[in-house]
Scaffold this active site. Structure first.
Site, PDB file in Angstrom:
ATOM      1  N   ASN A   6      19.968  -1.794  32.575  1.00  0.00           N
ATOM      2  CA  ASN A   6      18.730  -2.495  32.916  1.00  0.00           C
ATOM      3  C   ASN A   6      18.845  -2.994  34.361  1.00  0.00           C
ATOM      4  O   ASN A   6      19.559  -3.949  34.635  1.00  0.00           O
ATOM      5  CB  ASN A   6      18.541  -3.660  31.932  1.00  0.00           C
ATOM      6  CG  ASN A   6      17.300  -4.478  32.220  1.00  0.00           C
ATOM      7  OD1 ASN A   6      16.527  -4.147  33.127  1.00  0.00           O
ATOM      8  ND2 ASN A   6      17.108  -5.546  31.462  1.00  0.00           N
ATOM      9  N   PHE A   7      18.129  -2.332  35.266  1.00  0.00           N
ATOM     10  CA  PHE A   7      18.228  -2.681  36.695  1.00  0.00           C
ATOM     11  C   PHE A   7      17.535  -4.011  37.011  1.00  0.00           C
ATOM     12  O   PHE A   7      17.748  -4.578  38.067  1.00  0.00           O
ATOM     13  CB  PHE A   7      17.594  -1.591  37.563  1.00  0.00           C
ATOM     14  CG  PHE A   7      18.446  -0.353  37.734  1.00  0.00           C
ATOM     15  CD1 PHE A   7      19.598  -0.155  37.003  1.00  0.00           C
ATOM     16  CD2 PHE A   7      18.084   0.632  38.668  1.00  0.00           C
ATOM     17  CE1 PHE A   7      20.380   0.990  37.175  1.00  0.00           C
ATOM     18  CE2 PHE A   7      18.856   1.767  38.851  1.00  0.00           C
ATOM     19  CZ  PHE A   7      20.000   1.954  38.107  1.00  0.00           C
ATOM     20  N   LYS A   8      16.635  -4.456  36.120  1.00  0.00           N
ATOM     21  CA  LYS A   8      15.832  -5.666  36.391  1.00  0.00           C
ATOM     22  C   LYS A   8      15.141  -5.524  37.759  1.00  0.00           C
ATOM     23  O   LYS A   8      14.627  -4.448  38.051  1.00  0.00           O
ATOM     24  CB  LYS A   8      16.712  -6.921  36.284  1.00  0.00           C
ATOM     25  CG  LYS A   8      17.449  -6.965  34.934  1.00  0.00           C
ATOM     26  CD  LYS A   8      18.151  -8.263  34.651  1.00  0.00           C
ATOM     27  CE  LYS A   8      18.829  -8.198  33.294  1.00  0.00           C
ATOM     28  NZ  LYS A   8      19.491  -9.428  32.922  1.00  0.00           N
ATOM     29  N   HIS A  90      12.534  -8.370  25.943  1.00  0.00           N
ATOM     30  CA  HIS A  90      13.694  -8.906  26.670  1.00  0.00           C
ATOM     31  C   HIS A  90      13.518 -10.418  26.869  1.00  0.00           C
ATOM     32  O   HIS A  90      12.402 -10.888  27.130  1.00  0.00           O
ATOM     33  CB  HIS A  90      13.841  -8.205  28.018  1.00  0.00           C
ATOM     34  CG  HIS A  90      15.150  -8.504  28.678  1.00  0.00           C
ATOM     35  ND1 HIS A  90      15.369  -9.677  29.358  1.00  0.00           N
ATOM     36  CD2 HIS A  90      16.319  -7.820  28.711  1.00  0.00           C
ATOM     37  CE1 HIS A  90      16.618  -9.688  29.799  1.00  0.00           C
ATOM     38  NE2 HIS A  90      17.217  -8.578  29.423  1.00  0.00           N
ATOM     39  N   GLU A 157      20.981  -9.766  22.324  1.00  0.00           N
ATOM     40  CA  GLU A 157      21.421 -10.300  23.609  1.00  0.00           C
ATOM     41  C   GLU A 157      21.316 -11.820  23.605  1.00  0.00           C
ATOM     42  O   GLU A 157      20.240 -12.368  23.906  1.00  0.00           O
ATOM     43  CB  GLU A 157      20.548  -9.763  24.738  1.00  0.00           C
ATOM     44  CG  GLU A 157      20.544  -8.252  24.855  1.00  0.00           C
ATOM     45  CD  GLU A 157      20.100  -7.825  26.246  1.00  0.00           C
ATOM     46  OE1 GLU A 157      20.933  -7.262  26.967  1.00  0.00           O
ATOM     47  OE2 GLU A 157      18.946  -8.087  26.615  1.00  0.00           O
ATOM     48  N   GLY A 163      23.855 -12.518  32.179  1.00  0.00           N
ATOM     49  CA  GLY A 163      24.011 -12.804  33.602  1.00  0.00           C
ATOM     50  C   GLY A 163      24.958 -13.942  33.914  1.00  0.00           C
ATOM     51  O   GLY A 163      25.018 -14.419  35.048  1.00  0.00           O
ATOM     52  N   SER A 193      26.547  -9.850  29.644  1.00  0.00           N
ATOM     53  CA  SER A 193      27.800  -9.803  30.405  1.00  0.00           C
ATOM     54  C   SER A 193      28.771  -8.719  29.937  1.00  0.00           C
ATOM     55  O   SER A 193      29.984  -8.933  29.916  1.00  0.00           O
ATOM     56  CB  SER A 193      28.464 -11.180  30.414  1.00  0.00           C
ATOM     57  OG  SER A 193      27.629 -12.121  31.072  1.00  0.00           O
TER      58      SER A 193
HETATM   59  P1  PGA Z   1      23.807  -8.928  31.960  1.00  0.00           P
HETATM   60  O1  PGA Z   1      22.301  -8.649  31.467  1.00  0.00           O
HETATM   61  O2  PGA Z   1      24.609  -7.685  31.637  1.00  0.00           O
HETATM   62  O3  PGA Z   1      23.686  -9.167  33.435  1.00  0.00           O
HETATM   63  O4  PGA Z   1      24.313 -10.097  31.217  1.00  0.00           O
HETATM   64  C1  PGA Z   1      22.053  -8.046  30.235  1.00  0.00           C
HETATM   65  C2  PGA Z   1      20.577  -7.908  29.991  1.00  0.00           C
HETATM   66  O5  PGA Z   1      19.810  -8.821  30.338  1.00  0.00           O
HETATM   67  O6  PGA Z   1      20.141  -6.890  29.447  1.00  0.00           O
END
Ligand code: PGA
Length: 230
Positions: A6-8, A90, A157, A163, A193
């Protein structure tokens, strides 16, 4: 295992193209047969010449064909690039953008009716976990969601692990995924993470069928390292 990136709000059209080129080489060289999903920002959507196990999806879209929805994209924009995969629910959409369960279910049903592959995300906050309400809360995030939809993948998640660099503990992930597994037969992912140093442990969890990776997927070498270290 399923690997989703997921590049966000990261990467450009150019850097996404570069990334996908490197990923294709890696998959060919290492003979990776597992399914990989990449979710770039919608400005980087394109027609890529991909091997059958790599799929491009979108992080979000509005449940309409087209119309007056300033700032959103709909089916018309997705169809241009033959997109058939979407993330719904999400926690960043739920919390930062205030998406209600009602809107999330509307998106789910819209894209379900079109046969999309849906990665449906659920996850509890730290407060909910501390109050011992995790499973109750997670089940409420399935309101009006068809958990028997055959093109569904569920991603657990925990919000407090996203994050932060600190993944949930193996025992906690195991407990939640086992509870989900009792009712849900589709693939279950863990996200929060995930990185190359913890992928082996996470991949070893009984009901874990894959991972949804944010920050550690943004660098192609780091994402390939996760796949290598599984
Ligand atoms: P992260 O994000 O790997 O940076 O914790 C995961 C996500 O939001 O899908």
């Amino acid at each position: 295992m399923i690997y989703a990136a997921n590049f966000k709000t990261n990467h450009t059209r150019n850097s996404t193209k570069n990334y996908i080129g490197k990923l294709i080489n890696f998959v060919k060289e290492e003979g990776v047969k597992e399914d990989i999903y990449i979710f770039p920002p919608s400005t980087a959507l394109d027609k890529f010449n991909l091997p059958s196990n790599i799929t491009i999806g979108v992080q979000n879209a509005y449940p309409v064909e087209n119309g007056s929805y300033t700032g959103e994209i709909g089916l018309e924009q997705l169809n241009e690039f033959d997109i058939k995969t979407i993330i719904v629910g999400h926690s960043e959409r739920r919390t930062i953008f205030g998406e209600s369960q009602e809107l999330i279910a509307e998106k789910f049903n819209f894209f379900k009716n079109l046969g999309y592959k849906i990665i449906y995300c659920i996850g509890e906050s730290k407060e909910i976990r501390d109050a011992n309400q995790t499973m109750q809360y997670l089940w409420s995030e399935f309101d009006d969601i068809d958990i028997e939809y055959n093109n569904l993948i569920v991603a657990y998640e925990p919000i407090w692990a996203i994050g932060t660099g600190i993944s949930a503990k193996k025992e906690d992930i195991d407990e939640v995924l086992s509870a989900l597994r009792n009712k849900i037969k589709v693939p279950l992912l863990y996200g929060g993470s995930v990185k190359s140093s913890n992928i082996k442990e996470i991949a070893g969890i009984k009901n874990c069928d894959g991972v949804l990776v944010g920050s550690a997927s943004w660098n192609i070498e780091s994402f390939c390292e996760i796949i290598k270290n599984r």
